[in-house]
Design a protein around this motif. Structure first.
Motif, short mmCIF file in Angstrom:
data_model
loop_
_atom_site.label_atom_id
_atom_site.label_comp_id
_atom_site.label_asym_id
_atom_site.label_seq_id
_atom_site.Cartn_x
_atom_site.Cartn_y
_atom_site.Cartn_z
N PRO A 13 0.81 -1.23 0.00
CA PRO A 13 0.00 0.00 0.00
C PRO A 13 0.84 1.27 0.00
O PRO A 13 0.44 2.27 -0.60
N GLN A 14 1.98 1.27 0.67
CA GLN A 14 2.84 2.45 0.68
C GLN A 14 3.40 2.73 -0.71
O GLN A 14 3.53 3.88 -1.11
N THR A 15 3.74 1.68 -1.44
CA THR A 15 4.24 1.85 -2.80
C THR A 15 3.12 2.33 -3.71
O THR A 15 3.32 3.21 -4.55
N LYS A 16 1.93 1.76 -3.54
CA LYS A 16 0.79 2.12 -4.38
C LYS A 16 0.49 3.61 -4.29
O LYS A 16 0.09 4.23 -5.28
N LYS A 17 0.69 4.22 -3.12
CA LYS A 17 0.42 5.65 -2.95
C LYS A 17 1.29 6.50 -3.85
O LYS A 17 0.94 7.64 -4.15
N SER A 22 0.84 12.67 -10.69
CA SER A 22 2.16 13.09 -11.17
C SER A 22 2.85 11.93 -11.89
O SER A 22 3.50 12.13 -12.91
N TRP A 23 2.71 10.70 -11.36
CA TRP A 23 3.30 9.54 -12.03
C TRP A 23 2.70 9.36 -13.41
O TRP A 23 3.40 9.07 -14.38
N LYS A 24 1.40 9.55 -13.54
CA LYS A 24 0.74 9.38 -14.84
C LYS A 24 1.30 10.37 -15.87
O LYS A 24 1.52 10.02 -17.02
#
Length: 96
Positions: A13-17, A22-24
């Motif tokens: 879950p921490q990585t998913k955040k 901005s990543w997109k």
């Protein structure tokens, strides 16, 4: 289908955040600049980019920096994760 299961149940879950708007934008910009799979292109094969991959995963301290990204087709992306054993659990060889 396997990827959806991974995203829902297995991804940290921490990585998913870290995969927000901005990543997109970063991903789309990188894909526009690298329209072909970089692994296949190095072999002289022209395959469209389908995934933007972090060379050093975010979960291991990687960043969205362009130097840490590589454009891949789905087969190359799947192969990298399978070899790392970080997405699809590798089966242990059976003892004969």
């Amino acid at each position: 289908m396997e990827n959806k299961r991974y995203e829902k149940y297995d991804r940290n879950p921490q990585t998913k955040k870290r995969y927000g708007r901005s990543w997109k934008r970063i991903r789309d910009s990188y894909a526009a600049a690298h329209p072909l799979c970089e692994v296949c292109l190095a072999k002289g094969i022209y395959v469209p980019t389908e995934e933007i991959h972090h060379k050093l995963p975010l979960s291991e301290g990687g960043t969205h920096d362009r130097a840490n990204l590589i454009a891949l087709c789905k087969p190359c992306h799947s192969r990298i994760h399978a070899e790392r054993g970080d997405r699809w659990k590798q089966r242990k060889p059976e003892n004969s």
